[in-house]
Scaffold this motif. Structure first.
Motif, PDB file in Angstrom:
ATOM      1  N   GLY A   1     -22.922  44.035  27.145  1.00 38.68           N
ATOM      2  CA  GLY A   1     -21.783  44.094  26.072  1.00 38.68           C
ATOM      3  C   GLY A   1     -21.439  42.841  25.671  1.00 38.68           C
ATOM      4  O   GLY A   1     -21.403  42.401  26.510  1.00 38.68           O
ATOM      5  N   ALA A   2     -20.391  43.107  25.041  1.00 37.81           N
ATOM      6  CA  ALA A   2     -20.015  41.458  24.380  1.00 37.81           C
ATOM      7  C   ALA A   2     -18.288  41.768  24.904  1.00 37.81           C
ATOM      8  O   ALA A   2     -17.855  42.667  24.678  1.00 37.81           O
ATOM      9  N   LEU A   3     -17.968  40.545  24.667  1.00 35.94           N
ATOM     10  CA  LEU A   3     -16.767  39.452  25.457  1.00 35.94           C
ATOM     11  C   LEU A   3     -15.715  39.860  24.145  1.00 35.94           C
ATOM     12  O   LEU A   3     -14.873  40.166  23.901  1.00 35.94           O
ATOM     13  N   GLY A   4     -16.829  39.863  23.134  1.00 31.03           N
ATOM     14  CA  GLY A   4     -16.023  39.760  21.917  1.00 31.03           C
ATOM     15  C   GLY A   4     -16.564  38.354  20.840  1.00 31.03           C
ATOM     16  O   GLY A   4     -17.430  38.338  21.159  1.00 31.03           O
ATOM     17  N   VAL A   5     -16.598  38.455  20.085  1.00 29.28           N
ATOM     18  CA  VAL A   5     -17.163  37.125  18.679  1.00 29.28           C
ATOM     19  C   VAL A   5     -16.220  35.898  18.511  1.00 29.28           C
ATOM     20  O   VAL A   5     -15.078  36.271  18.422  1.00 29.28           O
ATOM     21  N   ASP A   6     -16.257  35.344  18.128  1.00 30.11           N
ATOM     22  CA  ASP A   6     -15.485  34.123  17.436  1.00 30.11           C
ATOM     23  C   ASP A   6     -16.645  34.357  16.210  1.00 30.11           C
ATOM     24  O   ASP A   6     -17.583  34.349  15.698  1.00 30.11           O
ATOM     25  N   GLU A   7     -15.498  33.083  15.097  1.00 28.98           N
ATOM     26  CA  GLU A   7     -15.916  33.159  14.243  1.00 28.98           C
ATOM     27  C   GLU A   7     -16.727  33.784  13.378  1.00 28.98           C
ATOM     28  O   GLU A   7     -17.668  33.479  12.360  1.00 28.98           O
ATOM     29  N   LEU A   8     -16.218  35.144  12.808  1.00 27.32           N
ATOM     30  CA  LEU A   8     -16.607  35.937  12.306  1.00 27.32           C
ATOM     31  C   LEU A   8     -16.417  35.728  10.615  1.00 27.32           C
ATOM     32  O   LEU A   8     -14.875  35.447  10.784  1.00 27.32           O
ATOM     33  N   ARG A   9     -17.297  35.834  10.044  1.00 24.56           N
ATOM     34  CA  ARG A   9     -16.856  35.196   8.402  1.00 24.56           C
ATOM     35  C   ARG A   9     -18.147  36.328   7.874  1.00 24.56           C
ATOM     36  O   ARG A   9     -19.318  36.627   8.083  1.00 24.56           O
ATOM     37  N   TRP A  10     -17.593  36.632   6.132  1.00 25.09           N
ATOM     38  CA  TRP A  10     -18.187  37.372   5.051  1.00 25.09           C
ATOM     39  C   TRP A  10     -18.565  36.467   4.365  1.00 25.09           C
ATOM     40  O   TRP A  10     -18.164  36.708   2.498  1.00 25.09           O
ATOM     41  N   PRO A  11     -19.573  35.538   4.135  1.00 23.49           N
ATOM     42  CA  PRO A  11     -19.520  34.652   2.662  1.00 23.49           C
ATOM     43  C   PRO A  11     -18.991  34.721   1.483  1.00 23.49           C
ATOM     44  O   PRO A  11     -19.502  34.908   0.847  1.00 23.49           O
ATOM     45  N   THR A  12     -20.842  36.250   1.624  1.00 19.85           N
ATOM     46  CA  THR A  12     -21.667  36.739   0.721  1.00 19.85           C
ATOM     47  C   THR A  12     -21.521  38.245   0.720  1.00 19.85           C
ATOM     48  O   THR A  12     -21.709  38.848   1.544  1.00 19.85           O
TER      49      THR A  12
ATOM     50  N   VAL B   1     -24.705  36.825   4.032  1.00 20.18           N
ATOM     51  CA  VAL B   1     -23.566  37.737   4.240  1.00 20.18           C
ATOM     52  C   VAL B   1     -22.557  38.472   5.695  1.00 20.18           C
ATOM     53  O   VAL B   1     -21.401  38.907   5.558  1.00 20.18           O
ATOM     54  N   LEU B   2     -23.124  37.705   6.802  1.00 22.00           N
ATOM     55  CA  LEU B   2     -22.330  37.719   8.081  1.00 22.00           C
ATOM     56  C   LEU B   2     -22.829  36.804   8.766  1.00 22.00           C
ATOM     57  O   LEU B   2     -23.525  36.228   9.039  1.00 22.00           O
ATOM     58  N   SER B   3     -22.046  35.785   9.162  1.00 18.70           N
ATOM     59  CA  SER B   3     -22.305  34.765  10.528  1.00 18.70           C
ATOM     60  C   SER B   3     -21.188  35.526  11.284  1.00 18.70           C
ATOM     61  O   SER B   3     -19.708  34.876  11.357  1.00 18.70           O
ATOM     62  N   MET B   4     -21.044  35.303  12.160  1.00 15.97           N
ATOM     63  CA  MET B   4     -20.223  35.476  13.891  1.00 15.97           C
ATOM     64  C   MET B   4     -20.994  34.701  15.254  1.00 15.97           C
ATOM     65  O   MET B   4     -22.489  34.464  15.291  1.00 15.97           O
ATOM     66  N   VAL B   5     -20.173  34.496  16.047  1.00 18.51           N
ATOM     67  CA  VAL B   5     -21.132  33.396  16.944  1.00 18.51           C
ATOM     68  C   VAL B   5     -20.473  34.990  18.617  1.00 18.51           C
ATOM     69  O   VAL B   5     -19.154  35.056  18.631  1.00 18.51           O
ATOM     70  N   ALA B   6     -21.408  35.178  19.020  1.00 18.18           N
ATOM     71  CA  ALA B   6     -21.214  36.362  20.239  1.00 18.18           C
ATOM     72  C   ALA B   6     -21.622  36.108  21.680  1.00 18.18           C
ATOM     73  O   ALA B   6     -22.375  35.512  21.604  1.00 18.18           O
ATOM     74  N   GLN B   7     -20.469  36.602  22.062  1.00 21.01           N
ATOM     75  CA  GLN B   7     -19.990  36.204  23.420  1.00 21.01           C
ATOM     76  C   GLN B   7     -20.750  36.823  24.671  1.00 21.01           C
ATOM     77  O   GLN B   7     -19.592  38.677  24.521  1.00 21.01           O
ATOM     78  N   VAL B   8     -21.461  37.805  24.888  1.00 15.92           N
ATOM     79  CA  VAL B   8     -22.474  38.826  25.420  1.00 15.92           C
ATOM     80  C   VAL B   8     -22.568  38.607  26.837  1.00 15.92           C
ATOM     81  O   VAL B   8     -23.232  37.820  27.442  1.00 15.92           O
TER      82      VAL B   8
END
Length: 144
Positions: free
Chosen positions: A79-90, A131-138
């Protein structure tokens, strides 16, 4: 089963295809993000998008589906602790085909049973646009 110890900073994995449909875009948006450019083709045509587009939250959900089906289901991911830097550029449009790439950026021991792994997640369409970028902390299960 892949454990925390099996993961190496710099490892990359690419996988999956997800066919995006107009009906799914509208259905998701009607339930979770009912803005006109997600639910109404005419309103979407007059918007800055010029046509119907998926909610960013829908894009995240489709990404998660690809991650679970192709990467996480048979792993030690807990499971994830959260996500950082979530973006939807396209924006995601009906007819797009999505795929995912992961890269392990960082990892450290969390406790005796788990390790934290930071992974960059990048989702692209069939034209190669992000279309999406993020850093997942898992959290990942440790061996033993």
């Amino acid at each position: 089963m892949e454990y925390y110890e099996d993961l190496t900073v710099g490892d990359t994995t690419s996988f999956g295809t997800y066919d995006v449909t107009r009906d799914e875009i509208v259905s998701f948006a009607e339930q979770y993000d009912p803005q006109p450019f997600h639910t109404d083709a005419d309103a979407a045509a007059a918007s800055m998008f010029g046509g119907l587009v998926a909610s960013g939250w829908h894009t995240a959900a489709m990404t998660m589906r690809l991650l679970v089906d192709n990467y996480l289901a048979d792993s030690g991911a807990m499971g994830a602790l959260g996500v950082d830097e979530l973006r939807w550029p396209t924006p995601v449009e009906p007819g797009d085909v999505l795929s995912v790439r992961t890269e392990i950026l960082d990892k450290d021991v969390w406790d005796d049973d788990r390790g934290r792994v930071a992974s960059e997640i990048t989702t692209t369409n069939d034209d190669g646009a992000v279309v999406l970028s993020m850093v997942a902390q898992v959290l990942w299960r440790r061996r033993g």
